[in-house]
Write an enzyme that holds these catalytic residues in place. Sequence first.
Site, PDB file in Angstrom:
ATOM      1  N   ARG A  88      -3.449  10.737  -7.806  1.00  0.00           N
ATOM      2  CA  ARG A  88      -2.158  10.093  -7.562  1.00  0.00           C
ATOM      3  C   ARG A  88      -1.055  10.671  -8.428  1.00  0.00           C
ATOM      4  O   ARG A  88       0.085  10.207  -8.330  1.00  0.00           O
ATOM      5  CB  ARG A  88      -2.272   8.613  -7.937  1.00  0.00           C
ATOM      6  CG  ARG A  88      -2.627   7.690  -6.814  1.00  0.00           C
ATOM      7  CD  ARG A  88      -2.832   6.349  -7.479  1.00  0.00           C
ATOM      8  NE  ARG A  88      -2.272   5.267  -6.740  1.00  0.00           N
ATOM      9  CZ  ARG A  88      -2.966   4.568  -5.851  1.00  0.00           C
ATOM     10  NH1 ARG A  88      -4.203   4.892  -5.559  1.00  0.00           N
ATOM     11  NH2 ARG A  88      -2.412   3.560  -5.249  1.00  0.00           N
ATOM     12  N   ARG A 127      -2.533  -8.029   5.319  1.00  0.00           N
ATOM     13  CA  ARG A 127      -3.904  -7.621   4.973  1.00  0.00           C
ATOM     14  C   ARG A 127      -4.693  -8.769   4.349  1.00  0.00           C
ATOM     15  O   ARG A 127      -4.185  -9.535   3.548  1.00  0.00           O
ATOM     16  CB  ARG A 127      -3.872  -6.456   3.974  1.00  0.00           C
ATOM     17  CG  ARG A 127      -5.275  -6.149   3.431  1.00  0.00           C
ATOM     18  CD  ARG A 127      -5.358  -4.840   2.729  1.00  0.00           C
ATOM     19  NE  ARG A 127      -4.430  -4.736   1.626  1.00  0.00           N
ATOM     20  CZ  ARG A 127      -4.198  -3.596   0.977  1.00  0.00           C
ATOM     21  NH1 ARG A 127      -4.823  -2.497   1.333  1.00  0.00           N
ATOM     22  NH2 ARG A 127      -3.350  -3.578  -0.024  1.00  0.00           N
TER      23      ARG A 127
HETATM   24  P1  AP5 Z   1      -5.193   1.111  -4.250  1.00  0.00           P
HETATM   25  O1  AP5 Z   1      -6.211   0.079  -4.072  1.00  0.00           O
HETATM   26  O2  AP5 Z   1      -5.537   2.521  -4.041  1.00  0.00           O
HETATM   27  O3  AP5 Z   1      -3.938   0.702  -3.391  1.00  0.00           O
HETATM   28  P2  AP5 Z   1      -2.822   1.541  -2.591  1.00  0.00           P
HETATM   29  O4  AP5 Z   1      -2.770   2.992  -2.791  1.00  0.00           O
HETATM   30  O5  AP5 Z   1      -1.576   0.810  -2.870  1.00  0.00           O
HETATM   31  O6  AP5 Z   1      -3.275   1.464  -1.143  1.00  0.00           O
HETATM   32  P3  AP5 Z   1      -3.813   0.227  -0.375  1.00  0.00           P
HETATM   33  O7  AP5 Z   1      -5.244   0.010  -0.682  1.00  0.00           O
HETATM   34  O8  AP5 Z   1      -2.885  -0.915  -0.563  1.00  0.00           O
HETATM   35  O9  AP5 Z   1      -3.610   0.734   1.128  1.00  0.00           O
HETATM   36  P4  AP5 Z   1      -4.568   1.579   2.075  1.00  0.00           P
HETATM   37  O10 AP5 Z   1      -3.879   2.860   2.363  1.00  0.00           O
HETATM   38  O11 AP5 Z   1      -5.950   1.633   1.574  1.00  0.00           O
HETATM   39  O12 AP5 Z   1      -4.462   0.690   3.381  1.00  0.00           O
HETATM   40  P5  AP5 Z   1      -5.577  -0.177   4.145  1.00  0.00           P
HETATM   41  O13 AP5 Z   1      -6.538   0.719   4.827  1.00  0.00           O
HETATM   42  O14 AP5 Z   1      -6.094  -1.256   3.288  1.00  0.00           O
HETATM   43  O15 AP5 Z   1      -4.599   0.991  -5.726  1.00  0.00           O
HETATM   44  C1  AP5 Z   1      -4.236  -0.260  -6.264  1.00  0.00           C
HETATM   45  C2  AP5 Z   1      -3.754  -0.093  -7.697  1.00  0.00           C
HETATM   46  O16 AP5 Z   1      -4.812   0.432  -8.512  1.00  0.00           O
HETATM   47  C3  AP5 Z   1      -2.588   0.891  -7.911  1.00  0.00           C
HETATM   48  O17 AP5 Z   1      -1.352   0.280  -7.693  1.00  0.00           O
HETATM   49  C4  AP5 Z   1      -2.798   1.298  -9.368  1.00  0.00           C
HETATM   50  O18 AP5 Z   1      -2.355   0.309 -10.249  1.00  0.00           O
HETATM   51  C5  AP5 Z   1      -4.326   1.371  -9.464  1.00  0.00           C
HETATM   52  N1  AP5 Z   1      -4.860   2.705  -9.128  1.00  0.00           N
HETATM   53  C6  AP5 Z   1      -5.701   3.004  -8.096  1.00  0.00           C
HETATM   54  N2  AP5 Z   1      -5.964   4.317  -8.079  1.00  0.00           N
HETATM   55  C7  AP5 Z   1      -5.299   4.863  -9.114  1.00  0.00           C
HETATM   56  C8  AP5 Z   1      -5.157   6.194  -9.600  1.00  0.00           C
HETATM   57  N3  AP5 Z   1      -5.762   7.232  -9.007  1.00  0.00           N
HETATM   58  N4  AP5 Z   1      -4.376   6.391 -10.693  1.00  0.00           N
HETATM   59  C9  AP5 Z   1      -3.755   5.362 -11.321  1.00  0.00           C
HETATM   60  N5  AP5 Z   1      -3.831   4.091 -10.896  1.00  0.00           N
HETATM   61  C10 AP5 Z   1      -4.598   3.838  -9.800  1.00  0.00           C
HETATM   62  O19 AP5 Z   1      -4.646  -0.804   5.297  1.00  0.00           O
HETATM   63  C11 AP5 Z   1      -3.655  -1.778   4.989  1.00  0.00           C
HETATM   64  C12 AP5 Z   1      -3.645  -2.855   6.082  1.00  0.00           C
HETATM   65  O20 AP5 Z   1      -3.192  -2.269   7.289  1.00  0.00           O
HETATM   66  C13 AP5 Z   1      -5.025  -3.466   6.392  1.00  0.00           C
HETATM   67  O21 AP5 Z   1      -4.857  -4.819   6.651  1.00  0.00           O
HETATM   68  C14 AP5 Z   1      -5.480  -2.718   7.661  1.00  0.00           C
HETATM   69  O22 AP5 Z   1      -6.280  -3.537   8.476  1.00  0.00           O
HETATM   70  C15 AP5 Z   1      -4.157  -2.387   8.329  1.00  0.00           C
HETATM   71  N6  AP5 Z   1      -4.183  -1.109   9.030  1.00  0.00           N
HETATM   72  C16 AP5 Z   1      -4.785   0.054   8.636  1.00  0.00           C
HETATM   73  N7  AP5 Z   1      -4.558   1.038   9.521  1.00  0.00           N
HETATM   74  C17 AP5 Z   1      -3.771   0.490  10.503  1.00  0.00           C
HETATM   75  C18 AP5 Z   1      -3.197   1.015  11.712  1.00  0.00           C
HETATM   76  N8  AP5 Z   1      -3.399   2.295  12.080  1.00  0.00           N
HETATM   77  N9  AP5 Z   1      -2.438   0.177  12.459  1.00  0.00           N
HETATM   78  C19 AP5 Z   1      -2.260  -1.113  12.085  1.00  0.00           C
HETATM   79  N10 AP5 Z   1      -2.772  -1.670  10.965  1.00  0.00           N
HETATM   80  C20 AP5 Z   1      -3.528  -0.866  10.177  1.00  0.00           C
HETATM   81 MG    MG Z   2      -6.954   0.936  -0.146  1.00  0.00          MG
END
Ligand code: AP5
Ligand code: MG
Length: 215
Positions: A88, A127
Amino acid sequence: MKIILLGPPGAGKGTQATMLEDKFGIPQISTGDMLRAAVRAQSPMGVKAKECMDAGELVSDEIVVGIVRERLQQEDCQGGFILDGFPRTIPQADALKQVLIDIAKPLDSVVSLQVDTDALVERLTGRRTCRQCGKGFHLKFDPPGADGRCTVCGGELVQRDDDCEETIRNRMQVYHQQTAPLEDYYRAEGLLQVIDGMADIADVQASIVKALQDK
Ligand code: AP5
Ligand code: MG
Ligand code: ZN
């Protein structure tokens, strides 16, 4: 297959990684999931990480690089892996490069999911995640059972602490400042594959699989 899923919060990294895990039989490595497990276990690392996560800020490079380095050396990563939410930052990408040289596992592809900001907010606010097995749902786009519970294990669905509007806004900003530059980083290495993430979950999956097969 050794791949990175890149994309802003809510782009569908976790959703797609879980499906790719089943399809290719390689593990999803989600730093977010691993950090949330550490928070639940109240380990010293988890306690430290929780503050950053609740604020929508990144946890230190040192912590996440450490957990990924250890994870990639486990037996189930021999045949490949899907990195979800890591790297990231540029320093994390540099550190990953060295780890992959050390274990002789070069990347095959960096898949970048493109989704409009309005859609991201709608995805994150709707979500829900199973408290028991971790399966993800969306109230509108990937609904749970009629009883409002997990379709796999019947567990209770909960909202993530960082899915409130204020934290979502900060996570987006942090993404643009610190993570988006990784697109150019991996484009320069000839690894970047850009995917339209606005389509239905199944269509996005098909585009990713096609891109990986074309590679
Ligand atoms: P992390 O858990 O990685 O969160 P994020 O990057 O903010 O991403 P999300 O998990 O929120 O989204 P996603 O892309 O996985 O979407 P999802 O598939 O769930 O990180 C959280 C925290 O941890 C960070 O803020 C940081 O503090 C820390 N952290 C983690 N990694 C780090 C690193 N490398 N370095 C430093 N800090 C770190 O989908 C979202 C929703 O949309 C779901 O409900 C799903 O059902 C829906 N959905 C999915 N695809 C579609 C579609 N095509 N159409 C409609 N709905 C959809
Ligand atoms: Mg995720
Ligand atoms: Zn469940």
